[in-house]
Motif scaffolding. Structure first.
Motif, PDB file in Angstrom:
ATOM      1  N   ILE A  45       8.815  21.012 -31.640  1.00 26.75           N
ATOM      2  CA  ILE A  45       9.639  20.076 -32.408  1.00 26.75           C
ATOM      3  C   ILE A  45      11.040  20.648 -32.616  1.00 26.75           C
ATOM      4  O   ILE A  45      12.048  19.948 -32.468  1.00 26.75           O
ATOM      5  CB  ILE A  45       8.966  19.753 -33.752  1.00 26.75           C
ATOM      6  N   ARG A  46      11.109  21.926 -32.955  1.00 28.35           N
ATOM      7  CA  ARG A  46      12.419  22.557 -33.177  1.00 28.35           C
ATOM      8  C   ARG A  46      13.286  22.494 -31.937  1.00 28.35           C
ATOM      9  O   ARG A  46      14.462  22.092 -31.990  1.00 28.35           O
ATOM     10  CB  ARG A  46      12.222  24.015 -33.611  1.00 28.35           C
ATOM     11  N   ARG A  47      12.726  22.858 -30.799  1.00 25.95           N
ATOM     12  CA  ARG A  47      13.505  22.876 -29.569  1.00 25.95           C
ATOM     13  C   ARG A  47      13.886  21.456 -29.123  1.00 25.95           C
ATOM     14  O   ARG A  47      14.957  21.232 -28.570  1.00 25.95           O
ATOM     15  CB  ARG A  47      12.701  23.581 -28.470  1.00 25.95           C
ATOM     16  N   ARG A  49      14.475  18.890 -31.085  1.00 26.54           N
ATOM     17  CA  ARG A  49      15.600  18.479 -31.924  1.00 26.54           C
ATOM     18  C   ARG A  49      16.900  19.141 -31.473  1.00 26.54           C
ATOM     19  O   ARG A  49      17.945  18.489 -31.400  1.00 26.54           O
ATOM     20  CB  ARG A  49      15.307  18.849 -33.373  1.00 26.54           C
ATOM     21  N   GLU A  50      16.835  20.438 -31.203  1.00 26.18           N
ATOM     22  CA  GLU A  50      18.041  21.157 -30.785  1.00 26.18           C
ATOM     23  C   GLU A  50      18.649  20.563 -29.525  1.00 26.18           C
ATOM     24  O   GLU A  50      19.877  20.585 -29.350  1.00 26.18           O
ATOM     25  CB  GLU A  50      17.716  22.630 -30.541  1.00 26.18           C
ATOM     26  N   GLN A  51      17.804  20.019 -28.670  1.00 21.76           N
ATOM     27  CA  GLN A  51      18.271  19.500 -27.396  1.00 21.76           C
ATOM     28  C   GLN A  51      18.698  18.035 -27.483  1.00 21.76           C
ATOM     29  O   GLN A  51      19.125  17.447 -26.493  1.00 21.76           O
ATOM     30  CB  GLN A  51      17.171  19.665 -26.334  1.00 21.76           C
ATOM     31  N   GLY A  52      18.606  17.443 -28.657  1.00 17.60           N
ATOM     32  CA  GLY A  52      19.062  16.067 -28.827  1.00 17.60           C
ATOM     33  C   GLY A  52      18.089  15.024 -28.322  1.00 17.60           C
ATOM     34  O   GLY A  52      18.483  13.895 -28.004  1.00 17.60           O
ATOM     35  N   ILE A  53      16.802  15.405 -28.254  1.00 21.10           N
ATOM     36  CA  ILE A  53      15.755  14.468 -27.853  1.00 21.10           C
ATOM     37  C   ILE A  53      15.152  13.867 -29.121  1.00 21.10           C
ATOM     38  O   ILE A  53      14.787  14.604 -30.042  1.00 21.10           O
ATOM     39  CB  ILE A  53      14.661  15.169 -27.030  1.00 21.10           C
ATOM     40  N   PRO A  54      15.006  12.547 -29.222  1.00 22.64           N
ATOM     41  CA  PRO A  54      14.460  11.941 -30.444  1.00 22.64           C
ATOM     42  C   PRO A  54      13.020  12.364 -30.712  1.00 22.64           C
ATOM     43  O   PRO A  54      12.213  12.522 -29.790  1.00 22.64           O
ATOM     44  CB  PRO A  54      14.530  10.435 -30.156  1.00 22.64           C
ATOM     45  N   VAL A  55      12.709  12.520 -31.990  1.00 23.43           N
ATOM     46  CA  VAL A  55      11.347  12.780 -32.453  1.00 23.43           C
ATOM     47  C   VAL A  55      10.918  11.590 -33.308  1.00 23.43           C
ATOM     48  O   VAL A  55      11.624  11.210 -34.252  1.00 23.43           O
ATOM     49  CB  VAL A  55      11.264  14.077 -33.282  1.00 23.43           C
ATOM     50  N   VAL A  56       9.780  10.993 -32.968  1.00 20.54           N
ATOM     51  CA  VAL A  56       9.224   9.879 -33.731  1.00 20.54           C
ATOM     52  C   VAL A  56       7.899  10.325 -34.324  1.00 20.54           C
ATOM     53  O   VAL A  56       7.028  10.849 -33.618  1.00 20.54           O
ATOM     54  CB  VAL A  56       9.029   8.632 -32.841  1.00 20.54           C
ATOM     55  N   TRP A  57       7.730  10.091 -35.631  1.00 22.44           N
ATOM     56  CA  TRP A  57       6.560  10.564 -36.363  1.00 22.44           C
ATOM     57  C   TRP A  57       5.614   9.400 -36.631  1.00 22.44           C
ATOM     58  O   TRP A  57       6.036   8.318 -37.036  1.00 22.44           O
ATOM     59  CB  TRP A  57       6.991  11.180 -37.689  1.00 22.44           C
ATOM     60  N   HIS A 187       4.610  25.411 -22.700  1.00 21.72           N
ATOM     61  CA  HIS A 187       5.600  26.270 -22.047  1.00 21.72           C
ATOM     62  C   HIS A 187       6.349  25.510 -20.958  1.00 21.72           C
ATOM     63  O   HIS A 187       7.539  25.776 -20.703  1.00 21.72           O
ATOM     64  CB  HIS A 187       4.934  27.533 -21.478  1.00 21.72           C
ATOM     65  N   GLU A 188       5.704  24.547 -20.313  1.00 23.29           N
ATOM     66  CA  GLU A 188       6.387  23.725 -19.316  1.00 23.29           C
ATOM     67  C   GLU A 188       7.452  22.842 -19.965  1.00 23.29           C
ATOM     68  O   GLU A 188       8.549  22.667 -19.421  1.00 23.29           O
ATOM     69  CB  GLU A 188       5.385  22.837 -18.588  1.00 23.29           C
ATOM     70  N   VAL A 189       7.103  22.277 -21.125  1.00 21.04           N
ATOM     71  CA  VAL A 189       8.059  21.412 -21.826  1.00 21.04           C
ATOM     72  C   VAL A 189       9.240  22.232 -22.321  1.00 21.04           C
ATOM     73  O   VAL A 189      10.392  21.806 -22.229  1.00 21.04           O
ATOM     74  CB  VAL A 189       7.372  20.678 -22.991  1.00 21.04           C
ATOM     75  N   TRP A 192      11.492  22.857 -19.476  1.00 26.33           N
ATOM     76  CA  TRP A 192      12.230  21.640 -19.149  1.00 26.33           C
ATOM     77  C   TRP A 192      13.350  21.393 -20.160  1.00 26.33           C
ATOM     78  O   TRP A 192      14.459  20.972 -19.784  1.00 26.33           O
ATOM     79  CB  TRP A 192      11.266  20.447 -19.133  1.00 26.33           C
ATOM     80  N   LEU A 193      13.095  21.673 -21.440  1.00 27.25           N
ATOM     81  CA  LEU A 193      14.100  21.447 -22.478  1.00 27.25           C
ATOM     82  C   LEU A 193      15.340  22.310 -22.285  1.00 27.25           C
ATOM     83  O   LEU A 193      16.425  21.958 -22.755  1.00 27.25           O
ATOM     84  CB  LEU A 193      13.496  21.715 -23.864  1.00 27.25           C
ATOM     85  N   ASP A 194      15.204  23.437 -21.600  1.00 34.41           N
ATOM     86  CA  ASP A 194      16.361  24.300 -21.360  1.00 34.41           C
ATOM     87  C   ASP A 194      17.484  23.577 -20.636  1.00 34.41           C
ATOM     88  O   ASP A 194      18.664  23.895 -20.802  1.00 34.41           O
ATOM     89  CB  ASP A 194      15.943  25.532 -20.546  1.00 34.41           C
ATOM     90  N   THR A 195      17.132  22.592 -19.828  1.00 35.95           N
ATOM     91  CA  THR A 195      18.141  21.875 -19.041  1.00 35.95           C
ATOM     92  C   THR A 195      18.104  20.368 -19.296  1.00 35.95           C
ATOM     93  O   THR A 195      18.770  19.611 -18.594  1.00 35.95           O
ATOM     94  CB  THR A 195      17.921  22.128 -17.538  1.00 35.95           C
TER      95      THR A 195
END
Length: 215
Positions: A45-47, A49-57, A187-189, A192-195
């Motif tokens: 969740i932290r990563r 958010r940092e990457q600007g991907i929406p989180v829906v709860w 770990h795959e996600v 992927w979030l790195d880029t």
């Protein structure tokens, strides 16, 4: 790991509040391993958010008189997710931000009778990551409905837990049957979030909000 278009992370029913599992009144069986999963959940969740991907709860909630629980007591589950019970709240340390959607549902699927589809359309989502529980109930049913709404589904297998290990494994096999690329690991996600490219709808909304405040 393959994704297409805008992505959204959906956090499905990670509830329990600050209540110790042994003291919870919610009558739902859970497989073991929650303590090991939760750090992975928090990090993802932290990563995200940092990457600007929406989180829906997503949060399942029912009235104390159970008028809205339907057929959910016909199977193995007893009364659960009752409004006002401390354990119905989201788990300790997991809180939506003011700009994130918290969608309350009355059925297992996060799509059934909720505004989730409106939210996903606003984000122009095409790929959905799912974490939470139960793998064989709410995650499975949400994944199936996402598939039938033509979304690409990615269930993060080490960030979900089932009612039992056997039910968890069977649900993952069923989801994989629907979409061959549906099963991924945390770990795959993260890799992927790195880029990953931030969701442009979020950035556009932020710019509009800031522009409105300066007028």
């Amino acid at each position: 790991m393959n994704t297409v278009g805008n992505t959204v992370l959906i956090v499905v029913d990670i509830q329990g509040g600050d209540v110790e599992p042994s003291a919870a009144r919610t009558e739902i069986p859970h497989m073991d391993g929650r303590a090991e999963r939760m750090p992975r959940v928090h990090e993802l969740i932290r990563r995200t958010r940092e990457q600007g991907i929406p989180v829906v709860w997503i949060q399942e909630v029912h009235k104390p008189n159970l008028v809205d629980i339907g057929r959910e007591l016909d199977g193995s589950e007893g009364p659960h997710c009752i409004e006002g019970w401390p354990e119905t709240e989201l788990s300790q340390g997991l809180r939506p931000r003011p700009d994130e959607f918290l969608i309350r549902k009355r059925r297992y699927s996060a799509f059934f009778g909720t505004e989730l589809e409106i939210v996903l359309k606003a984000y122009r989502a095409e790929t959905l990551f799912l974490i939470g529980g139960l793998t064989d109930v709410c995650v499975h049913y949400t994944a199936v409905d996402a598939h039938q709404h033509d979304y690409r589904v990615r269930v993060v297998t080490d960030c979900v837990g089932g009612s039992s290990r056997q039910a968890h494994d069977a649900a993952l096999r069923a989801i994989h049957y629907l979409q061959r690329d549906a099963l991924v690991e945390q770990h795959e996600v993260l890799r992927w979030l790195d880029t990953a490219v931030p969701n442009p709808e979020v950035e556009r909304a932020d710019r509009t909000h800031l522009a409105g405040r300066t007028v």
